[in-house]
Design an enzyme around this catalytic site. Structure first.
Site, PDB file in Angstrom:
ATOM      1  N   GLU A   1     -73.931  63.902   9.148  1.00  0.00           N
ATOM      2  CA  GLU A   1     -72.148  64.253  10.342  1.00  0.00           C
ATOM      3  C   GLU A   1     -71.820  64.789   8.916  1.00  0.00           C
ATOM      4  O   GLU A   1     -71.531  64.103   7.813  1.00  0.00           O
ATOM      5  CB  GLU A   1     -72.184  63.574  11.114  1.00  0.00           C
ATOM      6  CG  GLU A   1     -70.947  64.061  11.912  1.00  0.00           C
ATOM      7  CD  GLU A   1     -70.250  62.383  12.592  1.00  0.00           C
ATOM      8  OE1 GLU A   1     -70.110  62.822  13.972  1.00  0.00           O
ATOM      9  OE2 GLU A   1     -70.303  60.940  11.896  1.00  0.00           O
TER      10      GLU A   1
ATOM     11  N   CYS B   1     -74.080  59.706  14.895  1.00  0.00           N
ATOM     12  CA  CYS B   1     -73.104  58.724  14.568  1.00  0.00           C
ATOM     13  C   CYS B   1     -73.132  57.669  15.964  1.00  0.00           C
ATOM     14  O   CYS B   1     -73.829  57.121  15.375  1.00  0.00           O
ATOM     15  CB  CYS B   1     -71.867  59.358  13.892  1.00  0.00           C
ATOM     16  SG  CYS B   1     -70.308  57.887  13.024  1.00  0.00           S
TER      17      CYS B   1
ATOM     18  N   LYS C   1     -73.517  66.911  19.826  1.00  0.00           N
ATOM     19  CA  LYS C   1     -72.562  65.298  20.267  1.00  0.00           C
ATOM     20  C   LYS C   1     -72.348  65.548  21.591  1.00  0.00           C
ATOM     21  O   LYS C   1     -71.675  66.265  22.053  1.00  0.00           O
ATOM     22  CB  LYS C   1     -71.713  64.787  19.438  1.00  0.00           C
ATOM     23  CG  LYS C   1     -71.921  62.850  19.668  1.00  0.00           C
ATOM     24  CD  LYS C   1     -70.215  63.099  18.792  1.00  0.00           C
ATOM     25  CE  LYS C   1     -70.820  61.596  18.272  1.00  0.00           C
ATOM     26  NZ  LYS C   1     -69.396  61.088  17.281  1.00  0.00           N
TER      27      LYS C   1
END
Length: 520
Positions: free
Chosen positions: A269, A386, A331
């Site tokens: 990321e 994440c 995301k």
């Protein structure tokens, strides 16, 4: 509230000690012991006293666990507010449990088992709630994560955090009942014996649970590049972002030179925060890396719009034209107050720090599933960015849709040298066991890790270093029991807890002067 200062202090120490069960310490056996202490501190307490003990225990646990949040936001108020909110769930657990202990069943020899099962259902039901509410929930510090190195961790493949966390609570309550059994006469010894045997047998039995982790669709040779981040950061964020991308380009050259051919290269990321789709300089660095690797490259980037942005993982493949974008994942679960600010006008009145986030991140609406060309077919891989690794529903969706391994790009640069990255790696290991999938976790500055389907770390990096990792990861297609059950375990736990509470309250509380024999 009929609870002494000494007991509150004991609850605080026990809560703090619970951190030893989580990364980087991973002393899994501490978790049931500290919860047993919590149960004993509420013995003979009023409901209000039990609430206070639970709140103190929760603060003792969450304040140290979430210390890294002070580094990322540069302020103490959000850290304290988040810790208090999480601790309240523990407080409600102890208060509700104490109310059930006033029922008549609490005096019978089977009370330890009833108390243990009911308490386990209540704890994990409250955990499921805090993992989903408010603002989409906060699934950090779930009890099940602490068991990835212990025998109870194997239960993740059969019921995720619900089953593992519930087993920890059951063992804890049974241990507390061994020390303090409210029954009199022969019933006391029978209750203690039942509690002790069950508490010892459960981890042993869990350690024998089979885990099928054999390759089912071949093995994928994955290379991870951890390019590192300049410290201190460069004054201009664009210079910083370009430096990070160049670090990962150079890291790709080193990886291929040292390790030879691989099937896939993963960048983390924020490895290209300046969008290579719009910036020629960044695009040139990505194309160079793709040409060097000669295989698909996954790149973490962002797409900026007028007032918002999206967090994306882009998949490039080598072509005659250089590098072509063939797939991407956006995301789905941005972090509130970290990546976007809900109710910005309201929270600005409490702190101007909210305006540090100038572009709110918006959520993607597609599952975390991407495809790469591999051995003449499109290989489906799960992609969770994440903090999404902590949300079991998102990961399970990817696996249920066919993901044969999991890719976890992360950026921990905002958390310094704190334990945040180690905690995140512990969660990734839990997910590997839960779904029977290998995991490739790529970080900008650590910890990056390659994890097998049993949750074992094959190799990993340290913090704040330039490094690369390579391993052959088994590809798997079968679903675990946890995958097949889906959301059923937390729903079943919530319903069981409600039935337990309802039946206990329906029996009627015992007289206030009943010598508190059931208050454990």
């Amino acid at each position: 509230m009929h609870i002494s200062l000494l007991r509150l202090l004991t609850a605080a120490v026990a809560g703090a000690a619970l951190n030893l069960a989580f990364a980087p310490f991973t002393a899994w056996y501490v978790a049931p012991l500290t919860l047993a202490v919590l149960a004993l501190t509420t013995r003979r307490a009023s409901i209000g006293g039990a609430f206070s003990a639970g709140l103190i225990f929760g603060l003792g646990f969450f304040l140290p666990l979430l210390w890294w949040s002070t580094i990322s936001v540069g302020a103490f108020v959000p850290w304290i507010a988040l810790s208090v909110l999480q601790a309240l769930y523990v407080a409600f657990f102890t208060a509700i449990r104490q109310a059930t202990l006033r029922a008549r069943w609490a005096e019978r020899f089977c009370a330890p088992l009833i108390d243990g099962l009911g308490s386990a259902a209540l704890w994990v039901a409250l955990e499921a709630l805090r993992a989903r509410w408010p603002f989409g929930g906060f699934a950090w510090g779930l009890l099940g994560y602490s068991q990835v190195d212990g025998p109870l961790g194997r239960l993740a493949a059969y019921g995720s955090t619900t089953l593992v966390g519930g087993a920890v609570v059951l063992v804890a309550i049974l241990l507390a009942r061994v020390i303090h059994a409210p029954q009199r006469g022969a019933g006391r010894y029978l209750a203690r014996s039942l509690a002790l045997v069950t508490a010892l047998a459960l981890p042993v039995a869990a350690g024998l649970v089979p885990l099928d982790t054999r390759p089912e669709a071949g093995s994928l040779r994955v290379g991870i590049v951890q390019g590192n981040v300049p410290r201190p950061p460069l004054p201009d964020w664009r210079d910083q972002a370009r430096a990070v991308t160049n670090n990962h380009r150079e890291g790709t050259h080193r990886l291929i030179a040292a390790e030879g051919p691989v099937d896939l290269v993963v960048w983390p990321e924020s490895s290209a925060d300046i969008d290579p789709r719009t910036d020629p300089g960044v695009a040139a660095m990505v194309e160079d890396a793709v040409a060097t690797a000669g295989v698909p490259l996954m790149v973490g980037s962002q797409e900026f719009r007028e007032h918002t942005r999206t967090n994306e993982h882009l998949i490039y493949v080598p072509t005659d034209e250089g590098a072509t974008l063939i797939d991407f994942y956006r995301k789905q679960h941005p972090v509130p107050f970290g990546e976007y600010v809900p109710y910005r006008d309201f929270f600005r009145r409490l702190s101007t720090q909210v305006d540090r986030i100038t572009h709110d991140m918006v959520a993607g609406d597609e599952p975390g599933l991407v495809h790469i060309p591999w051995e003449g077919r499109d290989l489906p891989l799960g992609d969770v960015i994440c903090f999404e690794i902590a949300f079991e529903d998102l990961v399970r969706e990817s696996v249920s849709l066919g993901a044969q391994a999991l890719i976890v790009p992360i950026n921990n640069a905002s958390f310094g040298t704190s334990f945040e990255s180690a905690q995140q790696t512990q969660i990734a290991r839990f997910r590997a066991v839960e779904h029977g999938r290998a995991v490739a976790q790529a970080s900008t500055m650590g910890i990056s890790a390659l994890i097998d389907p049993r949750g074992r770390v094959l190799s990993h990096t340290g913090l704040w270093e330039s490094a690369h990792l390579v391993a052959d990861l088994p590809l798997r297609t079968s679903l675990t029991v946890a995958d097949r059950l889906g959301a059923a375990p937390p729903i079943a736990a919530a319903l069981s807890a409600l039935v337990w509470i309802g039946m206990s309250l329906a029996q009627g509380g015992r007289r206030a002067d009943a010598r508190d024999h059931s208050d454990v």
